[in-house]
Design an enzyme around this catalytic site. Structure first.
Site, PDB file in Angstrom:
ATOM      1  N   HIS A 139      -7.289  -5.892   0.857  1.00  0.00           N
ATOM      2  CA  HIS A 139      -6.081  -5.087   0.664  1.00  0.00           C
ATOM      3  C   HIS A 139      -4.977  -5.582   1.599  1.00  0.00           C
ATOM      4  O   HIS A 139      -5.182  -5.725   2.798  1.00  0.00           O
ATOM      5  CB  HIS A 139      -6.427  -3.623   0.959  1.00  0.00           C
ATOM      6  CG  HIS A 139      -5.353  -2.643   0.644  1.00  0.00           C
ATOM      7  ND1 HIS A 139      -4.494  -2.776  -0.433  1.00  0.00           N
ATOM      8  CD2 HIS A 139      -4.998  -1.481   1.250  1.00  0.00           C
ATOM      9  CE1 HIS A 139      -3.669  -1.742  -0.456  1.00  0.00           C
ATOM     10  NE2 HIS A 139      -3.950  -0.946   0.559  1.00  0.00           N
ATOM     11  N   TRP A 157      -9.582   1.385  -6.623  1.00  0.00           N
ATOM     12  CA  TRP A 157      -8.747   2.459  -6.058  1.00  0.00           C
ATOM     13  C   TRP A 157      -7.256   2.195  -6.262  1.00  0.00           C
ATOM     14  O   TRP A 157      -6.448   3.115  -6.360  1.00  0.00           O
ATOM     15  CB  TRP A 157      -9.082   2.560  -4.561  1.00  0.00           C
ATOM     16  CG  TRP A 157      -8.534   3.750  -3.827  1.00  0.00           C
ATOM     17  CD1 TRP A 157      -7.542   3.744  -2.880  1.00  0.00           C
ATOM     18  CD2 TRP A 157      -8.969   5.120  -3.927  1.00  0.00           C
ATOM     19  NE1 TRP A 157      -7.339   5.014  -2.395  1.00  0.00           N
ATOM     20  CE2 TRP A 157      -8.197   5.883  -3.010  1.00  0.00           C
ATOM     21  CE3 TRP A 157      -9.935   5.781  -4.700  1.00  0.00           C
ATOM     22  CZ2 TRP A 157      -8.361   7.260  -2.855  1.00  0.00           C
ATOM     23  CZ3 TRP A 157     -10.095   7.157  -4.539  1.00  0.00           C
ATOM     24  CH2 TRP A 157      -9.313   7.872  -3.630  1.00  0.00           C
ATOM     25  N   SER A 194       0.836  -1.196   0.000  1.00  0.00           N
ATOM     26  CA  SER A 194       0.000   0.000   0.000  1.00  0.00           C
ATOM     27  C   SER A 194       0.875   1.251   0.000  1.00  0.00           C
ATOM     28  O   SER A 194       1.777   1.350  -0.822  1.00  0.00           O
ATOM     29  CB  SER A 194      -0.943  -0.054   1.202  1.00  0.00           C
ATOM     30  OG  SER A 194      -2.089   0.695   0.942  1.00  0.00           O
ATOM     31  N   LYS A 201       4.297   1.958  -2.290  1.00  0.00           N
ATOM     32  CA  LYS A 201       4.813   3.140  -2.994  1.00  0.00           C
ATOM     33  C   LYS A 201       6.256   3.375  -2.538  1.00  0.00           C
ATOM     34  O   LYS A 201       7.159   3.642  -3.334  1.00  0.00           O
ATOM     35  CB  LYS A 201       3.987   4.394  -2.666  1.00  0.00           C
ATOM     36  CG  LYS A 201       2.465   4.302  -2.862  1.00  0.00           C
ATOM     37  CD  LYS A 201       1.780   5.642  -2.531  1.00  0.00           C
ATOM     38  CE  LYS A 201       0.348   5.528  -2.024  1.00  0.00           C
ATOM     39  NZ  LYS A 201      -0.643   5.001  -2.893  1.00  0.00           N
ATOM     40  N   GLN A 242      -7.358   5.830  -7.548  1.00  0.00           N
ATOM     41  CA  GLN A 242      -7.126   7.031  -6.741  1.00  0.00           C
ATOM     42  C   GLN A 242      -6.602   8.150  -7.638  1.00  0.00           C
ATOM     43  O   GLN A 242      -5.531   8.003  -8.257  1.00  0.00           O
ATOM     44  CB  GLN A 242      -6.131   6.771  -5.605  1.00  0.00           C
ATOM     45  CG  GLN A 242      -5.874   8.038  -4.775  1.00  0.00           C
ATOM     46  CD  GLN A 242      -5.073   7.808  -3.500  1.00  0.00           C
ATOM     47  OE1 GLN A 242      -4.280   6.865  -3.415  1.00  0.00           O
ATOM     48  NE2 GLN A 242      -5.292   8.662  -2.511  1.00  0.00           N
TER      49      GLN A 242
HETATM   50  C1  MCU Z   1      -2.646   2.211  -1.714  1.00  0.00           C
HETATM   51  O1  MCU Z   1      -2.098   3.052  -0.704  1.00  0.00           O
HETATM   52  C2  MCU Z   1      -2.897   3.902   0.072  1.00  0.00           C
HETATM   53  C3  MCU Z   1      -3.826   4.747  -0.755  1.00  0.00           C
HETATM   54  O2  MCU Z   1      -3.059   5.539  -1.642  1.00  0.00           O
HETATM   55  C4  MCU Z   1      -4.640   5.629   0.159  1.00  0.00           C
HETATM   56  O3  MCU Z   1      -5.595   6.393  -0.563  1.00  0.00           O
HETATM   57  C5  MCU Z   1      -5.346   4.865   1.228  1.00  0.00           C
HETATM   58  O4  MCU Z   1      -5.865   5.775   2.170  1.00  0.00           O
HETATM   59  O5  MCU Z   1      -4.443   4.070   1.907  1.00  0.00           O
HETATM   60  C6  MCU Z   1      -3.697   3.146   1.144  1.00  0.00           C
HETATM   61  C7  MCU Z   1      -2.858   2.494   2.195  1.00  0.00           C
HETATM   62  O6  MCU Z   1      -1.724   2.850   2.409  1.00  0.00           O
HETATM   63  O7  MCU Z   1      -3.500   1.622   2.962  1.00  0.00           O
HETATM   64  C8  MCU Z   1      -2.852   1.114   4.071  1.00  0.00           C
END
Ligand code: MCU
Length: 431
Positions: free
Chosen positions: A359, A322, A228, A232, A270
């Site tokens: 996720h 997303w 997530s 990144k 997103q």
């Molecule tokens: C996929 O990473 C993020 C995403 O960019 C965000 O919009 C969301 O709030 O959180 C994701 C994440 O890091 O989840 C743990």
């Protein structure tokens, strides 16, 4: 002759991704020792000014320097240095190199890092969890602890280094008041985003491992992963430190692997402005591109190119819009063209064909390829080929202006051998 050339096949072409059959990694014969001894081998490369940014709705040609298109593999080193500079300037912010002083320690259960430069100092630490057996061990740095299959990493024979990215770059701060060890050194109003700050933190951990006596951890067998937002981070970390042998971003979403130009056109993914504003992950300069990514002189396929020819295993979740798994597969397929041109197509894998839609879930499907990647790139005992296992939900097509299908006459790109699980790249001129 042994001279390899990179040339454009046609001005514009389309690549349709096909779903991998079976998805098993099959044995290949490629050497996996491709890391550099240094964090960045591009020092001394001239990087001219960009001038005005042209609008390029299709993917920018990763082989076109500011000026001319490169024609040999040897030229990639300086083209990569350009991509790095552009990525810092417009996407992530600057990632400084090793500070004037880096000290610390490596023990069987932890790493400490002390950095100082220009009269400012900061410290942070990471946990170490060793596998069974005798060291020294390869290791995978796990950013943020979320979603990484640490049991499998250890079972494969690698140590797990647990790193809290927030210790070097905290979330929930404004862009003008960034906090954490990175910003203690470089200033709370630094325009560098959190992802590059996190990457800098991992590089400093590697500095300390390099400076250790090498009896516990091996500095030349380091991987990085995270899920997530930490996916990144893992992606950017692997791109910006050439000592990292294996980069494994998981479900990274916008700001990670997915192609920016594709995210902008993918309903449900997103939006760029959302990722830019949710947290200061991306550099401050990215703010002027969120509404117009076509002006970016680099896209994430070129960031994948910064990782090439080193090991890369991209894991994505096609069940959550997303997360942009379609623009993710576009980045992977276009980035794979750079691997091919460098004669390293066996070093990149992409896998989004998974059942569980949660996720950052622990996924049975990734256990085997994860072990194989660790064996190949960290233990250096495997010779698996790369695999593309694309979920039907994530299948996408990309078009690149002049990106072409670069041909590397000396090695893999032109050869006719096809393996199950590889994307079929087909040159088809478009009007
Ligand atoms: C996929 O990473 C993020 C995403 O960019 C965000 O919009 C969301 O709030 O959180 C994701 C994440 O890091 O989840 C743990």
């Amino acid at each position: 002759s042994g001279r390899s050339t990179i040339r454009s096949a046609v001005a514009v072409l389309a690549v349709a991704a096909t779903c991998a059959v079976g998805g098993a990694l099959t044995p290949g014969a490629q050497a996996a020792v491709v890391t550099a001894a240094v964090e960045d081998d591009g020092t001394g490369c001239p990087v001219p000014d960009t001038g005005d940014l042209a609008s390029t709705p299709l993917l920018p040609d990763p082989f076109r320097k500011l000026g001319t298109r490169i024609t040999t593999k040897a030229e990639w080193r300086c083209r990569r240095a350009e991509i790095r500079k552009l990525a810092e300037r417009y996407v992530y912010g600057t990632k400084p190199g090793k500070p004037a002083s880096v000290t610390g320690s490596v023990t069987r259960n932890g790493i400490t890092v002390n950095v100082s430069e220009g009269g400012r100092s900061a410290s942070f630490s990471a946990s170490v969890d060793l596998p069974s057996g005798n060291g020294p061990f390869p290791a995978v740095v796990v950013l943020g602890g979320l979603g990484a299959d640490t049991a499998t990493i250890k079972a494969a024979g690698a140590a797990v280094i647990g790193f809290d990215p927030y210790s070097v770059g905290r979330e929930n701060t404004s862009r003008s008041n960034k906090q954490g060890a990175f910003y203690t050194l470089y200033g709370s109003s630094s325009s560098t985003g959190l992802l590059a700050a996190w990457a800098w933190g991992v590089s400093r951990i590697i500095d300390v491992i390099e400076q250790s006596d090498g009896s516990i951890l091996k500095a030349d067998a380091i991987g990085v992963t995270g899920c997530s937002r930490f996916g990144k981070g893992a992606f950017v970390t692997g791109a910006f430190d050439q000592r990292i042998a294996l980069t494994m971003p998981i479900e990274s979403g916008t700001g990670g692997v997915p192609i920016f130009r594709g995210v902008a056109r993918e309903s449900g993914a997103q939006p760029l402005s959302s990722a830019y504003n949710e947290q200061p992950w991306l550099g401050d300069a990215f703010g002027s591109f969120t509404g117009d990514p076509a002006r970016l002189p680099v896209d994430t396929h070129s960031i994948i190119g910064m990782i090439a020819p080193r090991g890369l295993f991209i894991m994505e979740n096609p069940h959550i819009d997303w997360l942009g798994s379609r623009p993710g597969s576009v980045a992977a397929l276009a980035g794979a063209e750079i691997y091919k041109a460098l004669g390293a197509e066996d070093n990149i894998s992409y896998w989004s064909n998974v059942q569980d839609g949660t996720h950052c879930a622990a996924r049975a499907e990734w256990r085997d390829p994860l072990q194989r990647n660790i064996r190949k790139f960290l233990l250096k005992t495997g010779d698996d080929t790369g695999v593309f296992n694309i979920s039907p939900n994530a299948r996408a097509t990309w078009r690149g202006g002049g990106t072409g299908r670069p041909r590397s006459s000396a090695t893999t790109v032109g050869r006719s051998r096809r393996r199950a699980g590889r994307p079929r790249a087909r040159a088809r001129p478009r009007p």
